[in-house]
Design a protein around this motif. Structure first.
Motif, short mmCIF file in Angstrom:
data_model
loop_
_atom_site.label_atom_id
_atom_site.label_comp_id
_atom_site.label_asym_id
_atom_site.label_seq_id
_atom_site.Cartn_x
_atom_site.Cartn_y
_atom_site.Cartn_z
N VAL A 184 0.87 -1.18 0.00
CA VAL A 184 0.00 0.00 0.00
C VAL A 184 0.91 1.22 0.00
O VAL A 184 1.58 1.50 0.99
CB VAL A 184 -0.93 0.00 1.24
CG1 VAL A 184 -1.71 1.31 1.33
CG2 VAL A 184 -1.88 -1.19 1.19
N ALA A 185 0.95 1.93 -1.14
CA ALA A 185 1.82 3.10 -1.26
C ALA A 185 1.01 4.35 -0.91
O ALA A 185 -0.17 4.44 -1.25
CB ALA A 185 2.36 3.20 -2.68
N SER A 231 -1.26 13.77 8.79
CA SER A 231 -2.53 14.02 9.48
C SER A 231 -2.86 12.78 10.29
O SER A 231 -2.27 11.72 10.07
CB SER A 231 -3.66 14.26 8.46
OG SER A 231 -3.99 13.04 7.84
N PRO A 232 -3.80 12.86 11.23
CA PRO A 232 -4.21 11.66 11.96
C PRO A 232 -4.67 10.56 11.00
O PRO A 232 -4.38 9.38 11.21
CB PRO A 232 -5.36 12.15 12.84
CG PRO A 232 -5.07 13.60 13.05
CD PRO A 232 -4.45 14.07 11.76
N ASP A 233 -5.39 10.94 9.93
CA ASP A 233 -5.84 9.94 8.96
C ASP A 233 -4.66 9.25 8.27
O ASP A 233 -4.72 8.06 7.96
CB ASP A 233 -6.74 10.59 7.90
CG ASP A 233 -8.22 10.54 8.31
OD1 ASP A 233 -8.53 9.96 9.38
OD2 ASP A 233 -9.04 11.09 7.57
N ALA A 234 -3.61 10.03 7.99
CA ALA A 234 -2.44 9.43 7.33
C ALA A 234 -1.82 8.38 8.25
O ALA A 234 -1.40 7.30 7.80
CB ALA A 234 -1.42 10.52 6.99
N LEU A 235 -1.80 8.66 9.54
CA LEU A 235 -1.26 7.69 10.49
C LEU A 235 -2.21 6.49 10.61
O LEU A 235 -1.76 5.34 10.74
CB LEU A 235 -1.07 8.37 11.85
CG LEU A 235 -0.09 7.72 12.81
CD1 LEU A 235 1.28 7.56 12.18
CD2 LEU A 235 0.01 8.55 14.09
N ALA A 236 -3.51 6.78 10.54
CA ALA A 236 -4.50 5.68 10.61
C ALA A 236 -4.33 4.74 9.42
O ALA A 236 -4.58 3.53 9.53
CB ALA A 236 -5.91 6.25 10.66
N LEU A 237 -3.89 5.30 8.29
CA LEU A 237 -3.67 4.43 7.13
C LEU A 237 -2.52 3.45 7.39
O LEU A 237 -2.56 2.30 6.96
CB LEU A 237 -3.38 5.28 5.88
CG LEU A 237 -3.15 4.49 4.60
CD1 LEU A 237 -4.37 3.65 4.21
CD2 LEU A 237 -2.76 5.42 3.44
N PHE A 238 -1.50 3.91 8.11
CA PHE A 238 -0.41 3.00 8.50
C PHE A 238 -0.98 1.87 9.37
O PHE A 238 -0.75 0.69 9.11
CB PHE A 238 0.68 3.79 9.25
CG PHE A 238 1.69 2.94 9.98
CD1 PHE A 238 2.40 1.94 9.32
CD2 PHE A 238 1.94 3.15 11.33
CE1 PHE A 238 3.33 1.15 10.00
CE2 PHE A 238 2.87 2.37 12.02
CZ PHE A 238 3.56 1.36 11.36
N ALA A 239 -1.76 2.25 10.38
CA ALA A 239 -2.34 1.23 11.27
C ALA A 239 -3.24 0.28 10.48
O ALA A 239 -3.22 -0.94 10.69
CB ALA A 239 -3.13 1.91 12.39
N ALA A 240 -4.01 0.85 9.55
CA ALA A 240 -4.94 0.03 8.75
C ALA A 240 -4.16 -0.97 7.89
O ALA A 240 -4.56 -2.14 7.74
CB ALA A 240 -5.77 0.94 7.85
N THR A 241 -3.05 -0.50 7.34
CA THR A 241 -2.24 -1.37 6.48
C THR A 241 -1.68 -2.53 7.29
O THR A 241 -1.71 -3.69 6.84
CB THR A 241 -1.10 -0.55 5.83
OG1 THR A 241 -1.68 0.55 5.15
CG2 THR A 241 -0.30 -1.38 4.87
N VAL A 242 -1.22 -2.23 8.49
CA VAL A 242 -0.71 -3.31 9.36
C VAL A 242 -1.84 -4.27 9.70
O VAL A 242 -1.68 -5.50 9.64
CB VAL A 242 -0.08 -2.72 10.66
CG1 VAL A 242 0.40 -3.84 11.57
CG2 VAL A 242 1.07 -1.77 10.34
N ALA A 279 -4.50 -4.93 8.06
CA ALA A 279 -4.91 -5.70 6.88
C ALA A 279 -3.81 -6.67 6.44
O ALA A 279 -3.97 -7.40 5.46
CB ALA A 279 -5.26 -4.75 5.74
N GLY A 280 -2.68 -6.64 7.14
CA GLY A 280 -1.59 -7.57 6.84
C GLY A 280 -0.74 -7.14 5.66
O GLY A 280 0.11 -7.90 5.18
N ALA A 281 -0.94 -5.90 5.20
CA ALA A 281 -0.23 -5.45 4.01
C ALA A 281 1.08 -4.75 4.40
O ALA A 281 1.42 -4.64 5.58
CB ALA A 281 -1.12 -4.52 3.20
N VAL A 282 1.80 -4.31 3.37
CA VAL A 282 3.13 -3.71 3.55
C VAL A 282 3.01 -2.22 3.26
O VAL A 282 2.60 -1.84 2.16
CB VAL A 282 4.13 -4.38 2.57
CG1 VAL A 282 5.51 -3.78 2.69
CG2 VAL A 282 4.15 -5.88 2.79
N PHE A 283 3.40 -1.39 4.21
CA PHE A 283 3.24 0.07 4.07
C PHE A 283 4.42 0.66 3.32
O PHE A 283 5.58 0.38 3.64
CB PHE A 283 3.11 0.70 5.45
CG PHE A 283 2.57 2.11 5.42
CD1 PHE A 283 1.38 2.40 4.76
CD2 PHE A 283 3.23 3.14 6.08
CE1 PHE A 283 0.86 3.70 4.75
CE2 PHE A 283 2.72 4.44 6.07
CZ PHE A 283 1.54 4.71 5.40
#
Ligand code: MCA
Ligand code: AMP
Length: 509
Positions: free
Chosen positions: A56-57, A63-74, A76-80
């Motif tokens: 996930v690139a 922003s808080p949402d940008a950080l939430a995307l990192f957490a979401a990627t983890v 979902a088992g994906a690679v940030f």
């Protein structure tokens, strides 16, 4: 199912109604709210077909949402795969293509330009801005605030971070879940982070420093962060009285020292200032202590290795050193020719081994083999020596690298752009001392016979191709580049000749 990184960083905070992020507008986001948002994003990623191991690139504003995307990627088992917001479309194309990203998340304003980049590899293009807008945010509305965490093993990839190479071609450093877990746990302990800590976070979150060092330590400790969009002295000074710790590149500290309002009283509530990513001048260390009473704690790391050494929390923090190896990390100094370990005190190449060291470069087995020995030791490209007390001093680099304001710049990448400009025979790009950025980029050009390329035209060419921070701040012209008997350009000679260009009395930036 187990997912060691998610289980370490995020799962312990599920449902916690205590602050995680304090924002510039005075509002606070709790852990529970943050993790619900992350779960919603994970649903969106899953709906796009993201499965464990997919990349996930993201090139998005902090922003808080940008950080939430990192957490979401983890989750979902994906690679940030975080990307510098300064990169041009041309620079981004390579990362998305090379990684074969499944999803690219960008700012809505950049979506038209990036659609072909995503399309070329069949990646889904989602958008996210720093005010809660964009197609990713829209798709998350109504999604369940919890997500079945995808199973992963500690050895699986968690992140792919691109670092430039001496050939001008970027390499994706593969960081495993256990790389990130071990370093976050070791650092949180070494620097005494607890749930009472409030970290002043003004770093970008697309690099190891801001994402893994600052954020992951806070998560491991269960503390909170003042989450500033960028380094802004006014915002930093406003947050200091309620913060306990700060991490920054040396430019943060020299800029703070340039503020008369930055006084001992202003820093009174703080217990720790950490510096890294570039050398901290001994002079800055001394001035900082004289002004605030705090001795900056300097540490040393790399994208490929996370953090390797650190000055101690208790005990002497020594200016001009990066401290002893962190627990579990081995550092040795070797002869660049033979690879043999050198006696203490001698200067050689710095090699590092430990649970923090990456798994290799993405789909580049030759580059991996060249830099990561079979023994597990990684050749950092930095030169150093251990002093009598076992503190590491970094004395230089064997790699041709410029570090400007904490950003790495590989001269080759700029030379490749300059060398193809009309009238240019060849170029040499060097780093020279700069009062604000530590080092800055200068290009030395040899023109073709009879040609007279102009500085402005060359700068324009660079600005079309390269992120602003990589663009030369000055272009010089010469008849011939200094070379050694092997024909290799002697950059040391150029640095010696032009080292005073930005000396404080003549700095033009
Ligand atoms: C911005 N500009 C730069 C840089 N940053 N130019 C050279 N070097 C830079 N680092 C450009 C802008 O494009 C702009 O150009 C001008 O300089 C000033 O822009 P501004 O927005 O005011 O920039 P800034 O906010 O002043 O940024 C300077 C900064 C920032 C605060 C030092 O670069 C920063 O936050 N750096 C931290 C980098 C970092 O996190 N590094 C960690 C990676 P113009 O003048 O034309 O308008 S290394 C790492 O992770 C390893 C593992 C480690 O050990 O930590
Ligand atoms: P990066 O590839 O962006 O992770 O940058 C890593 C490089 O930054 C290292 O190889 C060092 O050259 C440099 N670096 C990081 N921390 C320090 C430090 N405290 N002092 C000197 N150089 C540093």
């Amino acid at each position: 199912m187990p997912n060691p990184l998610f289980d370490t960083l995020f799962a312990p905070h599920m449902g916690r109604d205590t602050p995680f992020l304090h924002l510039a507008d005075g509002s606070t986001l709790s852990y529970a709210t943050f993790l619900a948002r992350a779960a919603q994003f994970a649903h969106v990623l899953a709906a796009e077909g993201v499965v464990a191991g997919d990349r996930v690139a993201a090139q998005i504003a902090k922003s808080p949402d940008a950080l939430a995307l990192f957490a979401a990627t983890v989750q979902a088992g994906a690679v940030f795969l975080p990307l510098n917001t300064a990169y041009t479309v041309g620079e981004l194309g390579y990362f998305v293509e090379n990684s074969r990203a499944k999803v690219l998340v960008c700012d809505p304003a950049n979506a038209p330009a990036l659609a072909p980049v995503a399309g070329a590899v069949g990646a889904a293009l989602l958008t996210l801005d720093d005010t809660g807008g964009g197609s990713l945010a829209a798709a998350a509305i109504g999604a369940a605030p919890s997500f079945d965490t995808a199973g992963r093993n500690a050895g699986d990839l968690a992140a792919l971070l691109y670092t430039s190479g001496t050939t001008g071609r970027s390499k994706g450093a593969m960081l495993t879940q256990s790389n990130l877990i071990s370093n976050a746990q070791v650092l949180a302990k070494a620097w005494r982070f607890t749930a009472d800590d409030v970290l002043l976070h003004a770093l970008p979150i697309f690099h190891t420093h801001g994402l893994f060092v600052a954020t992951n330590i806070t998560l491991v400790a269960g503390g909170s962060m003042f989450f500033l969009p960028k380094f802004d002295p006014d915002a930093v000074l406003a947050a200091l009285p309620r913060a306990t710790a700060m991490m920054g590149v040396p430019t943060f500290y020299t800029r703070l020292l340039g503020e008369p309002r930055f006084t001992r009283e202003a820093a009174e509530h703080m217990r720790l200032f950490v510096s890294g990513s570039a050398p901290l001048l001994e002079e800055t260390h001394r001035q900082f202590e004289a002004r605030t009473g705090h001795r900056i704690l300097e540490r040393y790391g790399m994208t490929e290795t996370n953090m390797n050494t650190s000055n101690p929390y208790e005990g002497a923090r020594r200016a001009g050193t990066v401290g002893p190896p962190l627990p579990g990390v081995e550092v040795k100094i070797t002869d660049p020719e033979t690879g043999a370990a050198l006696p203490r005190g001698e200067v050689g190449q710095i090699e590092v081994r430990g649970p923090n060291v990456f798994a290799g470069y993405w789909e580049m087995p030759e580059k991996t083999a060249a830099e990561l020995r079979e023994s597990g030791f990684f050749l950092t490209g930095d030169l150093g020596r251990f002093d009598g007390e076992g503190y590491l001093q970094i004395v230089g680099r064997s790699k041709d690298l410029i570090i400007s304001g904490g950003y790495n710049i590989y001269p080759k990448e700029i030379e490749l752009v300059l060398d193809t400009q009309p009238g240019v025979l060849e170029s040499a790009v060097i780093g020279v001392p700069h009062p604000d950025f530590g080092e800055t980029v200068v290009a030395v050009i040899v023109a073709k016979a009879g040609a007279a390329p102009e500085e402005q035209a060359l700068l324009s060419a660079c600005s079309g191709a390269l992120a602003r921070f990589k663009q030369p701040r000055k272009i010089l012209f010469t008849d011939a580049l200094p070379r050694n008997t092997m024909g290799k350009v002697q950059k040391n000679a150029l640095r010696a000749e032009h080292g005073g260009l930005f000396a404080p009395d003549q700095a033009t930036k």
